[in-house]
Design an enzyme around this catalytic site. Structure first.
Site, PDB file in Angstrom:
ATOM      1  N   PHE A  10      50.275  31.996  -4.993  1.00  0.00           N
ATOM      2  CA  PHE A  10      49.659  30.989  -4.122  1.00  0.00           C
ATOM      3  C   PHE A  10      49.481  29.627  -4.782  1.00  0.00           C
ATOM      4  CE2 PHE A  10      45.727  32.435  -6.288  1.00  0.00           C
ATOM      5  CZ  PHE A  10      45.132  31.206  -6.553  1.00  0.00           C
TER       6      PHE A  10
ATOM      7  N   CYS B  48      48.529  28.980 -14.080  1.00  0.00           N
ATOM      8  CA  CYS B  48      48.788  29.976 -15.125  1.00  0.00           C
ATOM      9  C   CYS B  48      48.821  29.309 -16.489  1.00  0.00           C
ATOM     10  CB  CYS B  48      50.086  30.710 -14.858  1.00  0.00           C
ATOM     11  SG  CYS B  48      51.502  29.644 -15.039  1.00  0.00           S
TER      12      CYS B  48
ATOM     13  N   LYS C 131      60.110  35.473  -0.382  1.00  0.00           N
ATOM     14  CA  LYS C 131      58.848  35.956   0.215  1.00  0.00           C
ATOM     15  C   LYS C 131      57.715  35.233  -0.521  1.00  0.00           C
ATOM     16  CE  LYS C 131      55.625  38.255  -0.178  1.00  0.00           C
ATOM     17  NZ  LYS C 131      54.240  37.649  -0.213  1.00  0.00           N
TER      18      LYS C 131
ATOM     19  N   SER D 216      50.364  37.706 -10.601  1.00  0.00           N
ATOM     20  CA  SER D 216      49.407  38.255 -11.568  1.00  0.00           C
ATOM     21  C   SER D 216      50.060  39.366 -12.409  1.00  0.00           C
ATOM     22  CB  SER D 216      48.208  38.808 -10.809  1.00  0.00           C
ATOM     23  OG  SER D 216      48.654  39.805  -9.909  1.00  0.00           O
TER      24      SER D 216
HETATM   25  P1  NAD Z   1      49.484  37.949  -6.860  1.00  0.00           P
HETATM   26  O1  NAD Z   1      50.071  38.764  -7.954  1.00  0.00           O
HETATM   27  O2  NAD Z   1      48.305  38.451  -6.142  1.00  0.00           O
HETATM   28  O3  NAD Z   1      50.604  37.684  -5.721  1.00  0.00           O
HETATM   29  C1  NAD Z   1      51.883  37.187  -6.048  1.00  0.00           C
HETATM   30  C2  NAD Z   1      52.884  37.678  -5.015  1.00  0.00           C
HETATM   31  O4  NAD Z   1      52.936  39.106  -5.066  1.00  0.00           O
HETATM   32  C3  NAD Z   1      52.524  37.304  -3.581  1.00  0.00           C
HETATM   33  O5  NAD Z   1      53.707  36.914  -2.919  1.00  0.00           O
HETATM   34  C4  NAD Z   1      51.941  38.581  -3.013  1.00  0.00           C
HETATM   35  O6  NAD Z   1      52.191  38.728  -1.635  1.00  0.00           O
HETATM   36  C5  NAD Z   1      52.653  39.674  -3.796  1.00  0.00           C
HETATM   37  N1  NAD Z   1      51.810  40.849  -4.025  1.00  0.00           N
HETATM   38  C6  NAD Z   1      50.462  40.859  -4.214  1.00  0.00           C
HETATM   39  N2  NAD Z   1      50.036  42.117  -4.439  1.00  0.00           N
HETATM   40  C7  NAD Z   1      51.129  42.919  -4.397  1.00  0.00           C
HETATM   41  C8  NAD Z   1      51.331  44.314  -4.567  1.00  0.00           C
HETATM   42  N3  NAD Z   1      50.320  45.143  -4.826  1.00  0.00           N
HETATM   43  N4  NAD Z   1      52.586  44.794  -4.465  1.00  0.00           N
HETATM   44  C9  NAD Z   1      53.620  43.970  -4.215  1.00  0.00           C
HETATM   45  N5  NAD Z   1      53.487  42.632  -4.041  1.00  0.00           N
HETATM   46  C10 NAD Z   1      52.258  42.111  -4.133  1.00  0.00           C
HETATM   47  O7  NAD Z   1      49.221  36.492  -7.485  1.00  0.00           O
HETATM   48  P2  NAD Z   1      48.480  35.258  -6.805  1.00  0.00           P
HETATM   49  O8  NAD Z   1      47.041  35.560  -6.704  1.00  0.00           O
HETATM   50  O9  NAD Z   1      49.225  34.804  -5.602  1.00  0.00           O
HETATM   51  O10 NAD Z   1      48.726  34.149  -7.933  1.00  0.00           O
HETATM   52  C11 NAD Z   1      47.904  33.994  -9.054  1.00  0.00           C
HETATM   53  C12 NAD Z   1      48.464  34.746 -10.244  1.00  0.00           C
HETATM   54  O11 NAD Z   1      49.774  34.294 -10.533  1.00  0.00           O
HETATM   55  C13 NAD Z   1      47.654  34.483 -11.506  1.00  0.00           C
HETATM   56  O12 NAD Z   1      47.526  35.699 -12.200  1.00  0.00           O
HETATM   57  C14 NAD Z   1      48.520  33.512 -12.285  1.00  0.00           C
HETATM   58  O13 NAD Z   1      48.330  33.528 -13.680  1.00  0.00           O
HETATM   59  C15 NAD Z   1      49.890  33.968 -11.910  1.00  0.00           C
HETATM   60  N6  NAD Z   1      50.884  32.919 -12.095  1.00  0.00           N
HETATM   61  C16 NAD Z   1      51.721  33.031 -13.154  1.00  0.00           C
HETATM   62  C17 NAD Z   1      52.650  32.043 -13.387  1.00  0.00           C
HETATM   63  C18 NAD Z   1      53.569  32.132 -14.568  1.00  0.00           C
HETATM   64  O14 NAD Z   1      54.454  31.307 -14.656  1.00  0.00           O
HETATM   65  N7  NAD Z   1      53.404  33.078 -15.458  1.00  0.00           N
HETATM   66  C19 NAD Z   1      52.751  30.944 -12.520  1.00  0.00           C
HETATM   67  C20 NAD Z   1      51.888  30.884 -11.432  1.00  0.00           C
HETATM   68  C21 NAD Z   1      50.949  31.886 -11.224  1.00  0.00           C
END
Ligand code: NAD
Length: 487
Positions: free
Chosen positions: A156, A288, A180, A233
């Site tokens: 997000f 992140c 997605k 995450s």
């Molecule tokens: P999230 O992991 O909750 O969601 C990311 C994506 O995964 C979304 O599209 C979501 O729909 C999908 N998703 C969520 N739960 C799932 C599941 N159980 N099974 C399959 N798909 C699932 O992350 P968020 O809250 O949208 O974003 C914040 C996180 O992203 C933080 O942990 C941040 O550190 C990380 N992030 C990392 C980077 C990087 O470059 N390492 C960059 C941006 C954000």
């Protein structure tokens, strides 16, 4: 009752070159985090929607891979021009659904455009090597070929930029794509896809579905999906990596973070404080790459914290669309409560709040939490161990640079870190010994640059080839060695 703006629109899928409004699917509501007003509904794709998107991408792949790379990138040149024309409107959409300030949103769109610019260089980036006479009369060369249908799943916090780490590179290499994006912020990525369609991308080359785990699982298990790029995450990144790899797919999964900012006593304190403010509280800490643990070394703590606390108290928190606001709200009500829960836990576990963001949040319906600084945080405390992903900075004092290095390397994460110092020797030693993917020297956020690769280490990344830069070309292509002899 939830307040809602006059036009709550249903966000569409884009499959095989056509926009679809799947009214019969279950939906999630998108809120403006600054006001709490409902602004849109997102339909959630089921496995049949994903299957249609993947099959459309597969049909398109059979034609798109044969389009010369110089012609493929013409679409991206037009796309870049459209993104520039729509820069302000994209940033406004981003602020409205994510909450970050207009300046942060504009900067994000700028970085997204840079990704497209680099992908436009694919004719050079995709070149192979050649060597004549590897044996008498035999020549050898490598070529790079696209791999097929690729899928992208994004978080997000950077809805304009993170999808651009993926699909411009993938399609320039001759692949087709199913995106997605995060169901919390579907409007900005949808807007960008509208522009890509306007730029003349053939039907099926890029497909967009919205949704949650159901859609993700359908992508991970679809036999026609050859590669998966994920950013989000750590627990989900680990799941994506293991599930997609077990299905025989190529995977890059970028995960969460806990980033340390080391401040040596010889640092330029006023400039360091400005960098820390941007790192810890920019985008409300929902980055992140945000600094979340401040590590003053030796005598640095006194002058540093005095300036930092004063500067933090002066930050203006409010609706990111308003002039002069320096920090916006958190993305959702649930996330805001989660971050506030960490602040409560910090207090309960004995950390000393120097600035308590619960006291400085603006009134109104938005999801606000002011910037927070905890001192005397110990490694056992929850706020020292877990990713908070909000405007909360934990101070962990150490006596020496060696102790700082040990602290950083004990962390299970390894996404980013910075050191602030006037000493080249300290900077060099830290940069070389820390087990982290991105290192800033007197830079608060070692931000991803389109022309370099980007990813963390340890639990911040699962995979091999990193995002964008030359690694993206490696990730989105197969290499082939051709050895020839002509009689
Ligand atoms: P999230 O992991 O909750 O969601 C990311 C994506 O995964 C979304 O599209 C979501 O729909 C999908 N998703 C969520 N739960 C799932 C599941 N159980 N099974 C399959 N798909 C699932 O992350 P968020 O809250 O949208 O974003 C914040 C996180 O992203 C933080 O942990 C941040 O550190 C990380 N992030 C990392 C980077 C990087 O470059 N390492 C960059 C941006 C954000």
């Amino acid at each position: 009752m939830i307040a809602s703006e006059p036009r709550v629109k249903l966000v569409s899928f884009f499959i095989d070159g056509a926009w679809e409004r799947p009214e019969t699917r279950s939906c999630g509501t998108i809120f403006n985090p600054a006001t709490g007003a409902a602004i849109a509904e997102t339909a959630y794709a089921d496995s049949s929607d994903v299957d249609r998107a993947v099959r459309a991408a597969h049909r398109a792949f059979l034609k798109w891979r044969a389009v010369p790379v110089v012609d493929r990138v013409q679409v991206l040149y037009r796309f870049k021009a459209l993104l520039e024309q729509h820069h302000d409107a994209l940033a406004a959409t981003l602020t409205k659904e994510n909450g970050k300030t207009r300046d942060d949103a504009r900067a994000e769109v700028h970085r997204a455009i840079q990704m497209v610019e680099v992908a436009c260089g694919m004719p050079s980036l995709m070149m192979g090597d050649s060597l004549n006479d590897v044996a008498a009369g035999i020549d050898c060369k490598t070529i790079r070929q696209p791999i097929g249908v690729c899928a992208g799943i994004t978080p997000f916090n950077f809805p304009a930029m993170v999808p651009m780490w993926m699909y411009p590179f993938a399609i320039a290499c001759g692949n087709t794509f199913v995106l997605k994006p995060s169901e919390k912020v579907p409007l900005t990525p949808t807007y960008a896809v509208e522009l890509l369609a306007e730029a003349g991308l053939p039907a099926g080359v890029l497909n967009l579905v919205h949704g949650d785990k159901t859609a993700v699982d359908a992508l991970l298990r679809h036999p026609l999906v050859k590669a998966v790029s994920f950013v989000g995450s750590t627990p989900v990144a680990r799941y994506i990596y293991s599930t997609a790899a077990a299905e025989g797919k190529r995977v890059q999964a970028l995960g969460g973070a806990k980033n340390h900012l080391i401040v040596m006593p010889d640092a330029d304190m006023p400039k360091t404080v400005e960098a820390i403010i941007g790192s810890a509280f920019g985008a409300a800490g929902e980055r992140c790459l945000a600094g979340s643990v401040l590590v003053p070394v030796g005598d640095a703590a006194g002058p540093l914290l005095e300036l930092l606390v004063e500067r933090t108290r002066s930050l203006s928190v409010g609706d990111g669309s308003q002039e002069g606001v320096q920090m916006g709200p958190l993305v959702t009500s649930a996330h805001c409560e989660r971050v506030a829960g960490y602040v409560e836990k910090g207090v309960a576990e004995g950390a000393v709040p120097l600035v308590d963001g619960r006291q400085s949040k603006p009134a109104g319906g938005g999801y606000f939490l002011g910037p927070t600084i905890f001192d005397r945080v110990t490694p056992q405390m929850t706020i020292a161990r877990e990713e908070i992903f909000g405007p909360v900075l934990s101070v962990m004092r150490v006596e020496t640079l060696d102790e700082a290095i040990e602290l950083v390397n004990r962390s299970p994460f390894g996404n980013a870190t910075s050191i602030f110092t006037g000493s080249g020797k300290s900077a060099r030693e830290y940069s070389s010994k820390c087990e982290v993917g991105m290192v800033g020297v007197n830079v608060g956020v070692a931000a991803p640059m389109a022309f370099f690769p980007f990813a963390g280490w340890k639990n911040s990344f699962f995979g091999d080839l990193h995002a964008h830069g030359k690694d993206a070309v490696g990730f989105y292509t197969e290499q082939k060695v051709i050895m020839s002899r002509w009689f």
